[in-house]
Design an enzyme around this catalytic site. Structure first.
Site, mmCIF file in Angstrom:
data_model
loop_
_atom_site.group_PDB
_atom_site.id
_atom_site.type_symbol
_atom_site.label_atom_id
_atom_site.label_comp_id
_atom_site.label_asym_id
_atom_site.label_seq_id
_atom_site.Cartn_x
_atom_site.Cartn_y
_atom_site.Cartn_z
ATOM 1 N N ASP A 197 0.849 -1.192 0.000
ATOM 2 C CA ASP A 197 0.000 0.000 0.000
ATOM 3 C C ASP A 197 0.886 1.244 0.000
ATOM 4 O OD1 ASP A 197 -3.065 0.741 0.598
ATOM 5 O OD2 ASP A 197 -1.776 2.209 1.575
ATOM 6 N N ILE A 198 0.554 2.206 -0.860
ATOM 7 C CA ILE A 198 1.316 3.451 -0.931
ATOM 8 C C ILE A 198 0.967 4.317 0.277
ATOM 9 C CG2 ILE A 198 1.777 5.538 -2.286
ATOM 10 C CD1 ILE A 198 0.950 3.967 -4.773
ATOM 11 N N ASN A 205 -3.003 13.095 -3.305
ATOM 12 C CA ASN A 205 -4.122 13.571 -4.129
ATOM 13 C C ASN A 205 -4.626 14.934 -3.662
ATOM 14 O OD1 ASN A 205 -4.393 11.549 -6.077
ATOM 15 N ND2 ASN A 205 -5.625 10.256 -4.733
ATOM 16 N N ASP A 214 -2.159 9.835 -10.013
ATOM 17 C CA ASP A 214 -2.076 8.791 -11.042
ATOM 18 C C ASP A 214 -0.627 8.514 -11.431
ATOM 19 O OD1 ASP A 214 -4.800 8.573 -11.047
ATOM 20 O OD2 ASP A 214 -5.116 9.701 -12.898
ATOM 21 N N GLU A 240 -4.790 2.414 -4.081
ATOM 22 C CA GLU A 240 -3.328 2.473 -4.024
ATOM 23 C C GLU A 240 -2.731 1.172 -3.501
ATOM 24 O OE1 GLU A 240 -4.742 4.465 -0.112
ATOM 25 O OE2 GLU A 240 -5.497 4.071 -2.139
#
Length: 321
Positions: A197-198, A205, A214, A240
């Protein structure tokens, strides 16, 4: 109202420069003659490129060369560098012959799952058309069959690929996970998974906007894809979050891989057009327990471990209970 044929060369150049699709005029051998600003954005990654096929991945260059040599109208999907980053993205390609023996090449980025589904629908319509034509003209049946199989392969590829990252999509990676669990259970072999997971993706965002978000997704996806060994597989699970499948690997091997991925991703700054973004990941690991786990329980344990990694400070990995 004037037709396009009545527009001046300057007017046409202005028009094409305001189109988001990458457009280039090329010779039948692929020599680049002229192109619009969207095409130039990707071409800047390859300043010495003289031919269209030089801008493609090696595995796709021969396909492009063959299509140019045929000199007929064509359409297909594949990877192409249409952004200022190093990541190739999924595009809808078209080749259109001109009256002066040149070819117009158009690469339009497939932005979403809806775009990908539209592409699949159009490809399937081509398949139906080929089937009808094959019935009408038996002499062309063999050629049409070959062409139909190629279009089917394109449709199959687009349907199983995440349009943003060009990784296997959620449906495909879950199907692969289920198959690997069945194989490990049957042959009593090792199998582990990692959920990646980022970190702080919502903040990216909110701070820089979704287009930069993106780019971060593509940046991480490319690093994951290029950094794992064969036969490991990585896919986008959603948002993500990514899943890595590690056949014939125990949790210690998965942990060594996770530690290396954390180091590599945190050491590289993601550079977009206007921003530099520092990216880190959190990884949860789980090893398949023969006779105990289902694919769902295995995924749940890895997901819980990923959240533990986040709670412990992010930019790290945790092995699940």
């Amino acid at each position: 109202m004037h037709s396009l044929t009545e527009l001046s060369k300057h007017d046409l150049e202005t028009l094409f420069d305001h189109v988001q699709a990458a457009i280039a005029l090329v010779d039948r051998d692929g020599t680049l003659i002229s192109w619009n600003s969207a095409f130039d954005t990707g071409k800047r990654q390859h300043p010495n490129a003289k031919n269209l096929q030089d801008l493609f991945l090696q595995k796709d260059a021969e396909t492009v060369r063959s299509k140019l040599a045929e000199g007929v109208k064509d359409r297909w999907a594949g990877e192409f560098a249409i952004t200022e980053t190093d990541a190739a993205v999924l595009c809808d390609f078209r080749l259109i012959p001109t009256l002066n023996e040149h070819m117009i090449f158009i690469a339009e980025r497939i932005e979403s799952e809806a775009d990908a589904e539209e592409m699949v629908g159009k490809l399937r319509k081509q398949v139906k058309l080929f089937q009808v034509e094959s019935e009408v003209s038996k002499k062309l049946a063999r050629n049409k069959q070959i062409e139909m199989e190629a279009v089917l392969a394109q449709a199959e590829e687009v349907a199983h690929v995440d349009a943003l990252t060009f990784l296997p999509n959620r449906r495909t990676i879950v199907k692969d996970l289920q198959s690997e669990v069945m194989r490990a259970e049957r042959y009593r072999s090792l199998f582990s998974i990692s959920v990646v997971d980022i970190d702080n993706f919502k903040a990216v965002n909110d701070t820089y906007g979704h287009p930069v978000g993106d780019e971060v997704l593509r940046h991480v996806a490319l690093q994951l894809r290029d950094s794992i060994r064969h036969p490991d597989v990585v896919g986008r699970y959603g948002g993500e979050e990514f899943i890595i499948l590690l056949p014939n690997s125990d949790q210690q091997a998965a942990a060594e891989q996770a530690a290396r991925l954390c180091r590599e991703i945190s050491s590289k700054v993601m550079r977009s057009k206007d921003h530099d973004v520092q990216v880190t990941i959190s990884v949860g690991i789980a090893q398949f327990r023969i006779g105990e786990d289902s694919w769902h329980s295995l995924l749940k344990r890895a997901d819980n471990a990923m959240f533990k990694a986040k709670n412990q400070g992010r930019d790290r990995w945790v092995i699940g209970d």
